[in-house]
Design a protein around this motif. Sequence first.
Motif, short mmCIF file in Angstrom:
data_model
loop_
_atom_site.label_atom_id
_atom_site.label_comp_id
_atom_site.label_asym_id
_atom_site.label_seq_id
_atom_site.Cartn_x
_atom_site.Cartn_y
_atom_site.Cartn_z
N THR A 223 0.82 -1.23 0.00
CA THR A 223 0.00 0.00 0.00
C THR A 223 0.84 1.27 0.00
OG1 THR A 223 -0.20 -0.05 2.43
CG2 THR A 223 -1.98 -1.08 1.15
N THR A 224 2.12 1.17 0.35
CA THR A 224 3.01 2.33 0.31
C THR A 224 3.91 2.31 -0.93
OG1 THR A 224 4.71 1.18 1.63
CG2 THR A 224 3.09 2.51 2.83
N ASN A 225 3.71 1.30 -1.79
CA ASN A 225 4.49 1.14 -3.04
C ASN A 225 5.98 0.95 -2.78
OD1 ASN A 225 2.51 1.21 -5.11
ND2 ASN A 225 2.27 3.42 -4.78
N ALA A 226 6.34 0.46 -1.60
CA ALA A 226 7.75 0.20 -1.32
C ALA A 226 8.31 -0.90 -2.20
CB ALA A 226 7.93 -0.15 0.16
N HIS A 227 7.42 -1.76 -2.73
CA HIS A 227 7.87 -2.88 -3.57
C HIS A 227 8.35 -2.41 -4.93
CE1 HIS A 227 3.78 -2.15 -4.83
NE2 HIS A 227 3.93 -2.94 -5.87
N THR A 228 8.11 -1.14 -5.27
CA THR A 228 8.54 -0.61 -6.57
C THR A 228 9.87 0.12 -6.49
OG1 THR A 228 7.36 1.49 -6.28
CG2 THR A 228 6.13 -0.35 -7.24
N THR A 229 10.50 0.12 -5.32
CA THR A 229 11.72 0.91 -5.12
C THR A 229 12.99 0.20 -5.55
OG1 THR A 229 11.91 0.11 -2.83
CG2 THR A 229 10.68 2.18 -3.19
N GLY A 230 12.88 -1.09 -5.90
CA GLY A 230 14.06 -1.85 -6.31
C GLY A 230 14.89 -2.34 -5.15
N THR B 227 15.17 -4.60 -1.30
CA THR B 227 14.70 -5.90 -0.80
C THR B 227 15.00 -5.99 0.69
OG1 THR B 227 14.77 -8.30 -1.13
CG2 THR B 227 16.86 -7.12 -1.25
N GLY B 228 14.49 -7.04 1.33
CA GLY B 228 14.79 -7.28 2.74
C GLY B 228 14.37 -6.16 3.66
N ALA B 229 15.18 -5.97 4.72
CA ALA B 229 14.86 -4.97 5.74
C ALA B 229 14.78 -3.56 5.17
CB ALA B 229 15.90 -5.04 6.85
N GLU B 230 15.59 -3.28 4.14
CA GLU B 230 15.58 -1.94 3.54
C GLU B 230 14.22 -1.61 2.94
OE1 GLU B 230 18.07 0.76 0.28
OE2 GLU B 230 18.56 -1.36 0.55
N MET B 231 13.61 -2.58 2.25
CA MET B 231 12.29 -2.35 1.67
C MET B 231 11.26 -2.09 2.77
SD MET B 231 9.79 -4.87 -0.55
CE MET B 231 10.86 -5.08 -1.98
N THR B 232 11.32 -2.88 3.85
CA THR B 232 10.38 -2.71 4.96
C THR B 232 10.57 -1.36 5.63
OG1 THR B 232 10.52 -5.10 5.34
CG2 THR B 232 9.47 -3.79 7.05
N GLN B 233 11.82 -0.93 5.79
CA GLN B 233 12.09 0.38 6.39
C GLN B 233 11.53 1.51 5.53
OE1 GLN B 233 16.38 0.01 6.90
NE2 GLN B 233 16.15 -0.21 9.11
N ILE B 234 11.67 1.38 4.22
CA ILE B 234 11.12 2.39 3.31
C ILE B 234 9.60 2.44 3.43
CG2 ILE B 234 10.72 2.94 0.86
CD1 ILE B 234 13.56 1.90 0.31
N ALA B 235 8.97 1.26 3.53
CA ALA B 235 7.52 1.19 3.67
C ALA B 235 7.05 1.91 4.93
CB ALA B 235 7.07 -0.27 3.69
N PHE B 236 7.74 1.68 6.04
CA PHE B 236 7.34 2.33 7.30
C PHE B 236 7.65 3.83 7.26
CE2 PHE B 236 6.83 -1.89 8.98
CZ PHE B 236 5.90 -1.72 10.00
N SER B 237 8.74 4.21 6.62
CA SER B 237 9.05 5.64 6.50
C SER B 237 8.02 6.34 5.64
CB SER B 237 10.45 5.82 5.91
OG SER B 237 11.44 5.33 6.81
N ASN B 238 7.58 5.68 4.57
CA ASN B 238 6.52 6.24 3.72
C ASN B 238 5.21 6.38 4.50
OD1 ASN B 238 8.27 6.29 1.58
ND2 ASN B 238 7.45 4.48 0.56
N GLY B 239 4.96 5.42 5.39
CA GLY B 239 3.69 5.41 6.11
C GLY B 239 3.67 6.25 7.36
N LEU B 240 4.81 6.32 8.07
CA LEU B 240 4.85 7.04 9.35
C LEU B 240 5.78 8.25 9.34
CD1 LEU B 240 5.02 3.99 11.84
CD2 LEU B 240 3.01 5.36 11.22
#
Length: 445
Positions: free
Chosen positions: A324-331, A333-346
């Motif tokens: 839902t935060t489109n972190a999967h389109t950032t290229g 993976t792993g913890a970095e992708m999850t961190q981007i998702a949370f930064s986008n959301g919070l």
Amino acid sequence: MNLNAIVDTINEYLWGYILIFLLVGTGLYYSIRLRFPQVRQIRRGFKQTFGGIFKKDVEADKDGMSSFQALATAIAAQVGTGNLAGVATAIASGGPGAIFWMWISAFFGMATIFAEAVLAQVYTDRVDGEITGGPAYYISKGLKNKGLAIFFAIAIIIALGFVGNMVQSNSMAVAINNAFNIPKVVVGIIVAVLAALILVGGMTRIANFTELVVPFMALIYIVGALIIIIKNASYIGPAFKMIFQGAFSTKAIGGGVLGVTVKEAVRFGISRGLFSNEAGMGSTPHAHAVAKVKHPSEQGLVAMVGVIFDTMIICTLTSLIILTTNAHTTGTTGAEMTQIAFSNGLGKYGAPFIAISLFFFAFSTIIGWYFFGEANIKYLFGKGGVRYYRWIVFGFIVIGSFLEVQLVWDIADMFNGIMVFPNLIALFALSSVVAKSLEDYESKL
């Protein structure tokens, strides 16, 4: 071919092909043989799990712990970095459709973990007056194969107790260093000291810790996840659409993971799901073995709830945050992708939130994995070997915080896979014991 290449090749076949078929196949076998207890008895499983949560009539001691404390200890080990970084890796490598196959692995894994918990209960043992159990015990007592039991015990001590806890320590140190700029080695020392305060208290203190911390850490993560998902509510529908389309797509799909097909979705979804909930791997039975229950199948039902919590709830929330935060389109993976998702959301609170969540997830996993390793130390050396094991674990926690050698992590994965084989042999050979236990339990309802 060097050692790195050899280990990589072994892991590629182990986690990419062999274990997927064996673990899912075991879950399918038990689902059919037990007539899908994950459907028929799941309501009773929730009642058994939460019905006595506030009762204090069962205290943890040398005779075991309460059913809920045993589940909390198992979940402490199950819910770890795999729920954050592992989900992101599944999406990066297998596309959003991998999440569907993660759910499938969890569904069949519930039947497997039911069997593991039942066998652990049936074949408990006392070592120097303390109740204990796990695959080494049901392999030794049920299969009458001490050599295979010793092989399992050594593999799990290395995979989880030693090297696995290095991985958890490193994940915490990196996340906290990135969020708060605290030196990694300082994080490692603090974690080792905190772990020591809990572990020296034995089963009683471990049970009291997991009973308190696991529900707390789960609530914090679920609330944070729901805030992000609700903020991006308009993307929830498209996220589920991506998951179901990707799960059955016969063509390569687009998005952040170009060229991903259903084959990759199945492979990475199932492998990451099994790695997260640990069904069939022989780890969580150590916790379920010491539960004070009236019938072995009662703890089997409770064990199934653990898989629902780990994969169906925590992993699903992580995947929805990423999608839902489109972190999967950032290229990434792993913890970095999850961190981007949370930064986008919070926003600015994203990095600290994920660091704190990862700390609780990884720290509780260290406690759980230590406990699993200790049960096998007792099997090999008796209670006298525990004091030496404890100090070695503390050392690995500190070293792991600042030392990341990819080969070491890959070897941990390899031993993680190797220890599955003796456990699965026992699960198939002792399936009649599990079936009779469930039949006896249901006849008394």
